[in-house]
Design a protein around this motif. Structure first.
Motif, short mmCIF file in Angstrom:
data_model
loop_
_atom_site.label_atom_id
_atom_site.label_comp_id
_atom_site.label_asym_id
_atom_site.label_seq_id
_atom_site.Cartn_x
_atom_site.Cartn_y
_atom_site.Cartn_z
N LEU A 364 0.83 -1.20 0.00
CA LEU A 364 0.00 0.00 0.00
C LEU A 364 0.87 1.25 0.00
O LEU A 364 0.62 2.20 -0.74
N ARG A 451 -8.40 0.17 -3.33
CA ARG A 451 -8.27 0.67 -1.96
C ARG A 451 -8.90 2.05 -1.85
O ARG A 451 -8.86 2.84 -2.78
N GLN A 455 -9.47 2.02 4.18
CA GLN A 455 -8.46 0.97 4.23
C GLN A 455 -7.08 1.55 4.53
O GLN A 455 -6.31 1.01 5.32
N LEU A 456 -6.78 2.68 3.88
CA LEU A 456 -5.49 3.33 4.11
C LEU A 456 -5.36 3.75 5.56
O LEU A 456 -4.31 3.56 6.19
N GLN A 459 -4.85 0.51 7.83
CA GLN A 459 -3.54 -0.11 7.67
C GLN A 459 -2.42 0.77 8.20
O GLN A 459 -1.43 0.27 8.72
N VAL A 527 -0.92 8.62 -2.95
CA VAL A 527 -0.78 7.17 -2.81
C VAL A 527 -0.99 6.44 -4.14
O VAL A 527 -0.23 5.55 -4.49
N ASN A 528 -2.01 6.82 -4.89
CA ASN A 528 -2.29 6.11 -6.15
C ASN A 528 -2.95 7.07 -7.14
O ASN A 528 -4.16 7.03 -7.34
#
Length: 715
Positions: A364, A451, A455-456, A459, A527-528
């Motif tokens: 992640l 995600r 979720q981030l 985690q 992140v993405n």
């Protein structure tokens, strides 16, 4: 306009043209004719009968010629809303332009621009409201700022003071654009004791902090806010304060651009590139573009501000002969506190690209980024992680049979929210509990794809379990998105925790990536961000670059701290030109490349677009309506005086929208493109009666709604 001699006789009625909220697709001529026993000035608010209802209307023209004698008894009377000054000619001109340009009914636009509570008041109730309005707000003498202006700020203010504009203030995040806005406002107010200033922001959550800064500088009584987050009473009170001139500074979202501000001297559009300035329902207007028109029409100066201007504004501010040069570009590339020498940096954060192809599979967060986050927390600094997707995962799926969590009412997936174990459609709002097993095959092992911020957040709490703050306490993670911030005062409370240092890592969507002044944040990570790189929407790269630049701007805003700031980008495509430009903070280079591609493809700003949209119970009916409209337009417009304009317009085939079904309604659209804005407008106006006639015909009764979207953001 000729006035019938009989209309001026003693006791004779006065014939008025009144803008009223006519029903959608009614094809009623506007404005409608009414009569009054007393003369009423244009702009007067009146209550009028419309069908079986009584509605609020605005007198648009007064002393019309008397109707034919046989029709005069059918004209219905009006009742003026007494005590309120008429809406002035500048406001009516703005509404007229907006209705004509965006192809909407005059009454629809006019009444939507007024506060909802105003539509229900009687004259007695209005008198009570007006009693609560005091005299014009006294503007406090701005105190001498503790920090002097930078050379770039001073040059920008001098240009605004001496030039006519419009101005594009191209300033890096942290370069002090807000201070320029406030000083320009102070200059405008000092030149005229009655002058007013309008400041637009893209989102409601940015209004309170800006309002607080203006109130501190100019006095709380002189500043009001206008946006849809206010209660009806608050919105009416603030609108009246602006209309009566009591409010000298009006702060608001896009709806405020059409507020009645009779002594308008300056308009500021902060973050002018933001797509939130485009209304997506009803009259699909652009508040930024209307601000430009309004400033030109009433003689107010207009300042558009952004670190990543829209490509349309950037092109408009490109000097001749390379561009049209309609706007004056003012550059402020350095952050406040950065030296102005030639070899000094701009003070913006260093951008680091992380090639996720070289990281552990399924990670992640890349291990180097996780290590950097721990180091920042240990030093008492804050971190912001940007993931522009809320929920736990975008899709719930079954690996055995391929089932996915599709919404039963939309052509989209329901998002998995782990916190309350629900599947939610973010388009229609449909919500259901997560099934215990696959609804298709009974497999109990249902997995997730993708995600989200939930979720981030979860985690991260585990990944940072062994990371401690300088005082030895555990690292604290906070998520801010549309879900976590729901509820009155919730967002303000969360932002206060960040500002007070109670949060070490802030996880959020784009709502925390722009406009906020997080003084302790020194590291920002996307992140993405890859999803928008190869999207079908031609504006996707522009929006992604703006979002990442704005997010990067949240880092290192406290120059006095001496902490180095960084922006990390996790990507599968580290060599993509967009990320190369981002690494250099090179918006001009990015814009030049994008404008070159758009010029070659004939896309805005080198052409002008409009969308015809239709909604029906079936996709066939929606597309059939659009095809019939195109055929009818070709038959009736290709000959005669509109032939030249029609020939410049390209009609593309009807297609489903990207999300073609929402709440069991099928949606289709047809794109119209022309190199001439005037030609496109003439064709769209001529299409109105065609669309009305088709909608009323028996073969197209299945069509529920149609709309025209001028200058659409997505095609």
């Amino acid at each position: 306009m000729q006035v019938d001699p009989d209309s001026t006789a003693a006791g004779a009625p006065h014939w008025l043209a009144v803008a009223v909220p006519t029903p959608a697709h009614s094809n009623l001529a506007e404005p409608l004719t009414y009569r009054s026993d007393q003369p009423l000035a244009p702009g007067t608010l009146v209550r009028v009968p419309l069908g079986k209802r009584e509605v609020l209307g605005v007198v648009w023209h007064s002393d019309l010629p008397a109707p034919p004698p046989e029709l005069a008894p059918q004209v219905r009377p009006v009742a003026p809303l007494e005590g309120l000054a008429p809406l002035d000619a500048h406001w009516r001109a703005l509404i007229t332009f907006a209705a004509r340009y965006y192809q909407r009914a005059l009454g629809e636009v006019a009444l939507a621009a007024l506060p909802p509570q105003l539509r229900t008041l009687t004259s007695v109730q209005m008198a009570r409201r007006l009693k609560r309005q005091g005299p014009a707000g006294a503007v406090a003498t701005p105190p001498s700022p503790s920090l002097p202006l930078s050379a770039e700020q001073a040059a920008a203010l001098q240009a605004i003071d001496s030039g006519a504009g419009p101005f594009l203030l191209f300033g890096a995040t942290g370069s002090g654009k807000t201070e320029v806005y406030m000083r320009a406002a102070a200059d405008a107010l000092s030149r005229d004791a009655a002058a007013q200033v309008l400041v637009l922001v893209p989102e409601i959550n940015l209004t309170p902090q800006l309002e607080a800064r203006f109130a501190e500088r100019f006095g709380a009584d002189a500043v009001v806010a206008l946006h849809s987050g206010l209660t009806p009473a608050q919105r009416l009170g603030n609108w009246l304060a602006a209309h009566l001139g009591r409010a000298r500074i009006v702060l608001g979202t896009r709806v405020a651009v059409m507020a009645s501000i009779p002594q308008l001297a300056l308009i500021v559009v902060d973050e002018e590139h933001d797509p939130s300035y485009k209304q997506q329902e009803g009259a699909r207007y652009s508040a930024r573009d209307l601000a430009i028109y309004r400033g030109h029409q009433c003689g107010a100066k207009v300042v558009l501000g952004s670190a990543t201007p829209s490509l349309e504004s950037w092109w408009a501010s490109t000097p001749e002969p390379d561009g049209p040069g309609r706007y004056q570009r003012l550059a402020m590339p350095r952050r406040i506190g950065t030296a102005a020498s030639e070899d000094a940096t701009t003070g913006l954060p260093r951008v680091r690209r992380v090639d996720m192809n070289r990281q552990p599979k399924g990670a992640l967060l890349a291990p180097p980024l996780l290590e950097a986050i721990g180091e920042r927390i240990a030093r008492g600094e804050q971190v912001l992680l940007l993931l522009n997707r809320r929920g736990w995962a975008p899709v719930l799926h079954c690996a055995d049979c391929g089932w996915k969590s599709e919404c039963p009412h939309c052509s989209a997936y329901q998002v998995f929210h782990k916190i309350d174990r629900t599947l939610r459609c973010h388009h229609c709002g449909f919500t259901q509990r997560v099934p215990h097993a696959c609804p298709s095959c009974g497999n109990a092992d249902i997995g997730t794809l993708g995600r989200g911020t939930e979720q981030l957040e979860e985690q991260l709490v585990g990944l940072l379990a062994n990371v401690h703050r300088p005082d030895g306490s555990s690292a604290r993670v906070l998520r801010i998105d549309a879900d976590s911030a729901r509820g009155a005062g919730r967002l303000e409370s969360q932002l206060a925790q960040v500002h007070d240092g109670e949060v070490d890592v802030l996880v959020g969507t784009q709502m925390v990536a722009k406009g906020h002044d997080f003084r302790r944040v020194t590291l920002v990570a996307a992140v993405n961000p890859d999803g928008a790189l190869y999207a079908s929407d031609f504006r996707a790269p522009e929006r992604l670059f703006a979002l990442l630049m704005q997010a990067a701007g949240r880092a290192g805003r406290d120059a006095a701290s001496g902490a180095t700031s960084e922006m990390w980008v996790q990507t599968q495509y580290p060599q993509h030109p967009l990320f190369a430009a981002l690494k250099l903070h090179d918006y001009p280079g990015f814009a030049a490349e994008q404008l070159k591609e758009r010029s070659e493809a004939g896309l805005p700003p080198f052409s002008h677009l409009a969308l015809l949209r239709a909604e029906a119970r079936t996709q066939e009916a929606a597309q059939g309506f659009l095809v019939a409209a195109a055929d009818a337009a070709a038959e009736s417009l290709a000959q005669g005086e509109l032939a030249g304009a029609f020939d410049t317009v390209t009609w593309y085939p009807a297609v489903p929208l990207t999300v073609q079904r929402v709440a069991n309604i099928e949606r289709a659209q047809m794109l119209l493109e022309s190199p001439s804005r005037v030609a496109l407008q003439r064709v769209l106006a001529a299409c109105q009666p065609i669309l009305h006639a088709l909608r009323a015909s028996p073969e197209h009764r299945a069509v529920l709604r149609w709309a025209i979207d001028v200058d659409p953001l997505a095609v």
